[in-house]
Design a protein around this motif. Structure first.
Motif, PDB file in Angstrom:
ATOM      1  N   ARG A 125     -10.986   2.238   4.653  1.00 27.97           N
ATOM      2  CA  ARG A 125     -10.091   1.083   3.970  1.00 27.97           C
ATOM      3  C   ARG A 125      -9.054   0.209   4.139  1.00 27.97           C
ATOM      4  N   ALA A 132      -4.433  -0.900  -4.922  1.00 26.58           N
ATOM      5  CA  ALA A 132      -5.888  -0.730  -5.391  1.00 26.58           C
ATOM      6  C   ALA A 132      -6.686  -1.597  -5.687  1.00 26.58           C
ATOM      7  N   ARG A 180       0.305  -0.931  -0.311  1.00 26.40           N
ATOM      8  CA  ARG A 180       0.004   0.167   0.353  1.00 26.40           C
ATOM      9  C   ARG A 180       1.108   1.347   0.021  1.00 26.40           C
ATOM     10  N   ASP A 206      -1.464   2.127  -6.258  1.00 17.24           N
ATOM     11  CA  ASP A 206      -1.960   1.609  -7.560  1.00 17.24           C
ATOM     12  C   ASP A 206      -2.893  -0.281  -7.618  1.00 17.24           C
ATOM     13  N   SER A 208      -7.041  -5.316  -3.912  1.00 17.48           N
ATOM     14  CA  SER A 208      -8.185  -4.982  -2.605  1.00 17.48           C
ATOM     15  C   SER A 208      -9.563  -4.706  -3.670  1.00 17.48           C
ATOM     16  N   SER A 209      -9.715  -4.030  -5.103  1.00 18.27           N
ATOM     17  CA  SER A 209     -10.326  -3.908  -5.197  1.00 18.27           C
ATOM     18  C   SER A 209     -11.248  -4.965  -6.685  1.00 18.27           C
TER      19      SER A 209
END
Length: 206
Positions: free
Chosen positions: A189, A157, A149, A154, A160-161
């Motif tokens: 988050r 992200a 992180r 990026d 984790s999405s």
């Protein structure tokens, strides 16, 4: 039927942020070795170590087949899977149908990501070690995700999405599928050790 007081308590438990009895921390060295004992004070050190660092190591346990199941019953409900409530990790050579039953080196990984819900706590009890090799290593996935992180937001992200599909097809006919991001985060988050689940009051008895 549930009375109004119980329904109010249930609604409050679902809306309130998850309480934490121990703050998660990254590893800074070898984990504490907790002696095997049956007294309550020593037993409580095990779930605390798991909550804080995700790992508990116990030493001095008797060489008793099935003991790991008893320890699991101390911590909570032992889930029965397609393997049963116990999985024997043995070197079966050419007859093996599972990587865990071979002498092949297995690198850092997350077990059973194809299960929903996936395992909360897994336990290993070594009854007989190999004459050479066979070392067991553990990785602090929390620290690795936090590092990612900071170093590559990026990539963090993305992992984790976006849900990643997992699948297991066993020789016993079992077919297990699940989809989840590689890294789990909560609404703020912040890293979590498991996807959020609905919470209920301690007793579901009205």
């Amino acid at each position: 039927f549930y009375d109004a007081a119980w329904l109010a308590a249930d609604a409050a438990a679902r809306a309130a942020p998850a309480s934490k009895s121990a703050a998660a921390r990254a590893w800074t060295g070898p984990p504490e070795r907790i002696p095997y004992a049956v007294d309550a004070a020593t037993r409580l050190r095990v779930p605390r170590a798991v909550l804080e660092g995700g790992l508990a190591v116990r030493g001095g346990a008797p060489l008793e087949a099935g003991l790991v199941r008893k320890v699991g019953d101390w911590l909570g409900n032992v889930r029965v899977t397609n393997y049963g409530d116990l999985f024997e990790v043995t070197d079966d050579g050419a007859k093996a149908h599972n990587l865990a039953n071979t002498a092949v080196r297995i690198r850092a990984h997350t077990d059973n990501p194809y299960r929903d819900p996936f395992p909360g706590v897994q336990m290993l009890h070594c009854l007989r070690s190999a004459p050479a090799g066979g070392s067991t290593t553990f990785t602090d996935g929390f620290a690795a995700a936090a590092y990612l992180r900071d170093e590559d937001p990026d990539a963090f992200a993305l992992l984790s999405s976006v849900e990643h599909p997992y699948e297991y097809r066993g020789d016993d006919g079992a077919l297990l599928r699940a989809a989840a991001p590689v890294i789990s985060v909560d609404g703020a988050r912040a890293l979590t050790r498991a996807p959020p689940r609905p919470r209920r009051p301690r007793s579901a008895t009205p």
